[in-house]
Scaffold this motif. Sequence first.
Motif, mmCIF file in Angstrom:
data_model
loop_
_atom_site.group_PDB
_atom_site.id
_atom_site.type_symbol
_atom_site.label_atom_id
_atom_site.label_comp_id
_atom_site.label_asym_id
_atom_site.label_seq_id
_atom_site.Cartn_x
_atom_site.Cartn_y
_atom_site.Cartn_z
ATOM 1 N N ARG A 203 -3.944 -3.899 5.063
ATOM 2 C CA ARG A 203 -2.982 -4.997 5.188
ATOM 3 C C ARG A 203 -1.603 -4.470 4.796
ATOM 4 O O ARG A 203 -1.479 -3.696 3.844
ATOM 5 C CB ARG A 203 -3.383 -6.112 4.230
ATOM 6 N N ARG A 204 -0.579 -4.926 5.521
ATOM 7 C CA ARG A 204 0.782 -4.491 5.193
ATOM 8 C C ARG A 204 1.710 -5.693 5.221
ATOM 9 O O ARG A 204 1.637 -6.538 6.119
ATOM 10 C CB ARG A 204 1.266 -3.422 6.176
ATOM 11 N N CYS A 205 2.607 -5.760 4.237
ATOM 12 C CA CYS A 205 3.560 -6.863 4.155
ATOM 13 C C CYS A 205 4.838 -6.473 4.892
ATOM 14 O O CYS A 205 5.017 -5.317 5.260
ATOM 15 C CB CYS A 205 3.841 -7.213 2.690
ATOM 16 N N PRO A 206 5.762 -7.434 5.081
ATOM 17 C CA PRO A 206 7.005 -7.114 5.824
ATOM 18 C C PRO A 206 7.828 -6.015 5.151
ATOM 19 O O PRO A 206 8.593 -5.322 5.826
ATOM 20 C CB PRO A 206 7.763 -8.449 5.823
ATOM 21 N N ASP A 207 7.697 -5.838 3.862
ATOM 22 C CA ASP A 207 8.446 -4.774 3.186
ATOM 23 C C ASP A 207 7.754 -3.415 3.278
ATOM 24 O O ASP A 207 8.250 -2.423 2.713
ATOM 25 C CB ASP A 207 8.649 -5.125 1.712
ATOM 26 N N GLY A 208 6.603 -3.372 3.948
ATOM 27 C CA GLY A 208 5.949 -2.085 4.189
ATOM 28 C C GLY A 208 4.972 -1.644 3.118
ATOM 29 O O GLY A 208 4.500 -0.514 3.148
ATOM 30 N N HIS A 209 4.642 -2.525 2.148
ATOM 31 C CA HIS A 209 3.621 -2.169 1.156
ATOM 32 C C HIS A 209 2.234 -2.349 1.760
ATOM 33 O O HIS A 209 1.955 -3.386 2.351
ATOM 34 C CB HIS A 209 3.718 -3.070 -0.087
ATOM 35 N N HIS A 210 1.396 -1.366 1.552
ATOM 36 C CA HIS A 210 0.006 -1.481 2.005
ATOM 37 C C HIS A 210 -0.863 -2.056 0.892
ATOM 38 O O HIS A 210 -0.687 -1.723 -0.278
ATOM 39 C CB HIS A 210 -0.550 -0.116 2.408
ATOM 40 N N CYS B 172 4.048 -6.876 -3.942
ATOM 41 C CA CYS B 172 5.132 -7.861 -4.050
ATOM 42 C C CYS B 172 4.646 -9.304 -3.942
ATOM 43 O O CYS B 172 5.442 -10.231 -4.104
ATOM 44 C CB CYS B 172 6.203 -7.595 -3.005
ATOM 45 N N GLY B 173 3.383 -9.517 -3.651
ATOM 46 C CA GLY B 173 2.861 -10.883 -3.609
ATOM 47 C C GLY B 173 3.050 -11.602 -2.282
ATOM 48 O O GLY B 173 2.639 -12.757 -2.136
ATOM 49 N N SER B 174 3.665 -10.942 -1.317
ATOM 50 C CA SER B 174 3.868 -11.580 -0.019
ATOM 51 C C SER B 174 2.529 -11.989 0.594
ATOM 52 O O SER B 174 1.543 -11.257 0.505
ATOM 53 C CB SER B 174 4.574 -10.612 0.937
ATOM 54 N N THR B 175 2.526 -13.168 1.209
ATOM 55 C CA THR B 175 1.316 -13.596 1.923
ATOM 56 C C THR B 175 1.441 -13.347 3.430
ATOM 57 O O THR B 175 0.555 -13.689 4.195
ATOM 58 C CB THR B 175 1.042 -15.089 1.681
ATOM 59 N N GLN B 176 2.551 -12.742 3.823
ATOM 60 C CA GLN B 176 2.768 -12.441 5.249
ATOM 61 C C GLN B 176 2.182 -11.060 5.546
ATOM 62 O O GLN B 176 2.912 -10.088 5.660
ATOM 63 C CB GLN B 176 4.263 -12.472 5.588
ATOM 64 N N LEU B 177 0.857 -10.993 5.639
ATOM 65 C CA LEU B 177 0.212 -9.696 5.798
ATOM 66 C C LEU B 177 -0.245 -9.480 7.230
ATOM 67 O O LEU B 177 -0.789 -10.383 7.860
ATOM 68 C CB LEU B 177 -0.997 -9.584 4.864
ATOM 69 N N ALA B 178 0.008 -8.285 7.722
ATOM 70 C CA ALA B 178 -0.465 -7.898 9.052
ATOM 71 C C ALA B 178 -1.512 -6.801 8.893
ATOM 72 O O ALA B 178 -1.473 -6.028 7.943
ATOM 73 C CB ALA B 178 0.713 -7.388 9.879
ATOM 74 N N TRP B 179 -2.453 -6.782 9.822
ATOM 75 C CA TRP B 179 -3.418 -5.683 9.848
ATOM 76 C C TRP B 179 -2.773 -4.485 10.509
ATOM 77 O O TRP B 179 -2.204 -4.601 11.584
ATOM 78 C CB TRP B 179 -4.667 -6.087 10.646
#
Lengths: 406, 130
Positions: B27-34, B45-52
């Motif tokens: 999973r990766r967030c918009p800021d690029g953390h995996h 960062c706690g983002s819930t906007q996760l992409a596979w």
Amino acid sequence: MTDSPELRDPADSGPRAVRPGLRPVLAGLGLTELGKVYGRTPAQFAAEAVRLAVADAGLTLANVDGLLTSSGVTGGVSLDLQRELGLTDLRLLTHMQAYGSTAGSMVTYASLAVQSGMASVVACVFADSPLRPERGSGAIYGTRHAGSGWWGLLGASGVIGANPMYALAARRHMERYGTTSEQLGHIAVAQRAWAALNPAAQMREPITLADHQASRWIAEPFHLLDCCLVSNGGIAVLVTSAERAASMAQPPVHVLGWAQCHPGRYLRRNPDFGLVTGAATAGPAALAMAGVGVGDVDVAQLYDCYTFTVLVTLEDYGFCPKGEGGPFAASGVLGPGGKLMLNTGGGQLSGYYMWGMTPLSEAIIQARGHGGDRQSALHDIVLVSGNGGVLDHHATLVLGGPAAGP
Amino acid sequence: MTVGPVDRDQATAEFFDAAADGRFVLRRCPDGHHSEPAGAQCTTCGSTQLAWVPAAGGASLVSWAVVWSKPESGSEQVATVLVIGELDEGPWWWSRLEEADPARLAVGLRLKIAFRDGGAEAVPVFELAG
């Protein structure tokens, strides 16, 4: 794991900040038969343990106005225990689960209830009944996860149960600090020697380091003798106020400090994995609340699901520097006659496996001075740890013997 | 060596869809953390906007355990090597390491993800890289 700045100085919020008469005291201890005791349910063990703890304090069930229940791997202890014991008009009733840290947490919440005046006599109980005559203990905690989702995937790839997870933690410590299996073995041998002095212990035949090394592999780096027992039974304790305890039957064991730490990194990237646990945060906090340092500790009862758990907790509490738990364990300080009075009942490795109630029960016995052949000469400050999950949940208690009231 | 059967659920459906194609996804967030695949929010960062997103499949050995089957009369004890691998993207992954000599394991050893038939779904395991 740093302290947040909003937190008050623990000494300001602990028992020392409370009117002396309301300060919390452990006044009752009840142990059922423990070990290979068959044919009873966890609820039956729990009810018996509470009755024994009440009798131990010289009370009757009618005096109990608070009840905290907890159960082990087989469940079966619940709020229904109130009805089974005929307890009416309770002012506190909660079921709790923080795995191996539950016992410490129960005593903490019971102490908070007592010092706030919410309840005056709170029973805290754990019971479990996983052993069957026909079933090996390994089958109980190694149960395969349900076959779906993330847990199913973990199980499908072989990562099943506590043994491999703790083995991964121990191996990381060994690789980082040079800790050896023989050093872990010193903990097993010392605790078995203590168990030989404890009539309630399940495994009382002495073992040698060679026995430890020759015992079969469970999950390398763990031999069989690195792993705890599995036991049936129940243990209950009573928490009350100092003024109430003064008229009860047993020497008071003061609850001087408490703290928890739940790192929350299970199955996540965790630079601390196997190296530093929540004990490194909770231990100093609980000692500070009690107004003592680790050098003041007379007796330590440390949670020992595995030998490794003891070793890493010794480091985290500051009995030795980080990374030196292995040489420290092998230095001759452990066992009867050693300098450090550690897990003096045999612990969960050789005594009985009642999760956090194992270290807590022996701590109370020692603090009272009731340890018989294994009694520590000094027992004013007794440190107790609880550990749950895979080093994921930690509770520390600092207890004071009768001479060590706050 | 076989892997156990596992069934998908709602949370794991996209992971197993990718696994069926031989792709290991994180999973990766918009800021690029995996984050670990099981994460419902970014572990950084706690983002819930996760992409596979696909992972490269490379990893370094963090720790290992050698689990032995219970000794039973007439059958040889079986050893399974279980490991934590630090994926090159950062997250850790727990699985077995196949075809490895336990005596030759060391922190930092290079691993790679491979897939095995787990009945209904493909199951990722580690192999030695190279």
